[in-house]
Design an enzyme around this catalytic site. Structure first.
Site, mmCIF file in Angstrom:
data_model
loop_
_atom_site.group_PDB
_atom_site.id
_atom_site.type_symbol
_atom_site.label_atom_id
_atom_site.label_comp_id
_atom_site.label_asym_id
_atom_site.label_seq_id
_atom_site.Cartn_x
_atom_site.Cartn_y
_atom_site.Cartn_z
ATOM 1 C CB CYS A 113 -63.692 15.560 76.821
ATOM 2 S SG CYS A 113 -64.744 16.793 77.622
ATOM 3 C CB CYS A 258 -107.370 0.960 92.831
ATOM 4 S SG CYS A 258 -108.789 1.890 93.464
ATOM 5 C CB CYS A 261 -111.701 -1.744 94.086
ATOM 6 S SG CYS A 261 -110.692 -1.358 92.629
ATOM 7 C CB CYS A 310 -109.814 2.704 89.974
ATOM 8 S SG CYS A 310 -109.756 0.897 89.968
ATOM 9 C CB CYS A 313 -113.900 0.965 91.759
ATOM 10 S SG CYS A 313 -112.494 2.048 92.104
ATOM 11 C CG HIS A 393 -61.751 16.832 80.886
ATOM 12 N ND1 HIS A 393 -61.807 17.004 79.516
ATOM 13 C CD2 HIS A 393 -60.836 15.848 81.099
ATOM 14 C CE1 HIS A 393 -60.968 16.173 78.925
ATOM 15 N NE2 HIS A 393 -60.376 15.450 79.861
#
Length: 444
Positions: A113, A258, A261, A310, A313, A393
């Site tokens: 099904c 970030c 920064c 990051c 930085c 089902h």
């Protein structure tokens, strides 16, 4: 067993182990004496399943009726049945082999099904249907040829004696994914994903467009749309183009900022489904809507800096991530994550009622760029699951040429109205609001 009161019917399905085909007959339960065990046999040299001879003379006579008498009896009494108006209610109808006013159903090959519901929804995607009907794909036995054959039969105007047998589709997809080789219950969304991936592989053509850039990150002054297009082109060059990509694939954009920064980093990923969580409803709250579910998926998240550094930085600082969509597909498939782990780690099914919009689904707020708003979408098909995590089902609802139908394997019934609130909706299929009208006009 299905139907109501005096129209309760018994459907008997016998599957042939040799070729996985099946024979199906339906009887009125009123012809069987109560509290009696019954056995059935396939009549030699015919396609009929008959109850074995009983001691009860009245029942024995009823068992000797011809198949034609059975069909006429069911058709005569079936006219009294009303079209199903409740999407959570079991349809009361006759097999499509006995009716000419409904689309063709699909035979259940034994716990298939999940496959039938997915195929009926795919067959309701008008551009996909047009692709398979217009394109000659009968030169081999690949999955695309088998799907093309089934969709052609679904939309055939010729009366069919029996429901379509999707045996070859099951055999072909089982070659690449054994879990779908038949015989066991499976997840319809997972089957649909596997089928579309195989259809892409069978129909793709090479793509050699030139990306506008080769860098992997974006400078703050560069538009995110430019980078999104470049990433999409790179994806097409690597994986190829196909009708599946054209209709069903879109692109996510993850924007990470970030907190130290303020630098933004972007990541792009293709998608075929929107896996939408269902929020908890333990406390009192207004009725849950599909918009609520999408809001949970696309809400901004905050992560600590222990696992992220990051790129500007070079510090491990906290970051925020916002998911959006940079490329919206023509057909948006949303599946509600009803199967989840509870707080004890147990796999459960969520029977939470969710309000599903049929028209004017506005997805503009999910787009990465407000300068390119998304058109409004309307629902044209849905896969439903009733039952529990351990057994259930699958059925489907689909709009064919302006009329809604309920597909329950080989049984198909017209639907006069559908409820927007449902506990069974699992996979939702949306199309651009004007797309179907434009497609139908182009085919005239």
């Amino acid at each position: 067993v299905w139907g109501r009161d005096s129209m309760r019917c018994l459907t008997v399905v016998v599957r042939r182990p040799s070729d996985s085909s099946s024979i199906t007959n339906t009887y009125l339960l009123s012809t069987f004496p109560a509290s009696t065990r019954h056995s059935f046999s396939i009549q030699s040299g015919s396609e009929r399943i008959l109850p074995d001879k009983m001691a009860d003379d009245t029942h024995a006579k009823s068992c000797k009726r011809s198949r034609q008498d059975d069909d006429q009896d069911l058709q005569r009494k079936g006219k009294k049945l009303k079209d199903s108006a409740d999407p959570n209610e079991e349809p009361q109808c006759l097999p499509t082999s006995q009716r000419q006013d409904v689309p063709c159903g699909l035979a259940n090959l034994g716990n298939t099904c999940y496959m039938n519901a997915a195929l009926q929804c795919l067959g309701s995607v008008v551009p996909l249907k047009d692709f398979f009907i217009k394109k000659d794909l009968n030169s081999c036995n690949c999955i695309a040829c088998e799907v093309s054959s089934v969709i052609r039969q679904m939309w055939s105007r010729q009366p069919l004696r029996t429901a379509v047998q999707p045996t070859n589709i099951m055999n072909e997809i089982g070659k690449c994914n054994e879990r779908f080789s038949g015989g066991t219950q499976q997840d319809s969304q997972e089957f649909l994903l596997s089928l579309l991936e195989q259809l892409h592989a069978a129909t793709k053509v090479p793509c050699s467009e030139d990306p506008c850039s080769s860098s992997t990150e974006i400078d703050a002054c560069i538009s995110g749309n430019v980078e999104a297009e470049r990433k999409w082109t790179e994806y097409l060059n690597k994986h190829g183009k196909s009708v599946v990509v054209e209709l069903f694939e879109g692109q996510f954009q993850s924007s990470m900022k970030c907190k130290g920064c303020g630098e933004f980093t972007y990541k792009f990923d293709p998608f075929m489904f929107l896996p939408t969580p269902i929020p908890s409803t333990e406390h009192e709250r207004p009725p849950l809507t599909l918009r609520d579910c999408l809001g949970v998926m696309f809400k901004e998240e905050t992560f600590d800096g222990k696992a992220w550094s990051c790129s500007k930085c070079h510090q491990k600082t906290d970051m925020t991530r916002k998911l959006s969509i940079s490329r919206m597909p023509q057909i948006v498939m949303i599946y509600l994550k009803r199967f989840q782990n509870d707080k004890y780690g147990r796999r459960v099914k969520l029977n939470t009622s969710v309000e599903i919009p049929f028209r004017d689904l506005d997805l503009s707020s999910l787009m990465s760029s407000p300068n390119h708003p998304s058109p409004k979408y309307r629902l044209f098909a849905a896969i439903n699951h009733s039952g529990t995590i351990h057994g259930g089902h699958y059925t489907a609802y689909a709009n064919r040429e302006g009329q809604w139908f309920h597909f329950n394997d080989e049984y198909v019934t017209k639907v006069t109205q559908c409820s927007e609130r449902t506990v069974t909706a699992y996979v939702l299929f949306y199309e651009k609001d004007n797309q179907r009208c434009m497609t139908e006009k182009a085919n005239q």
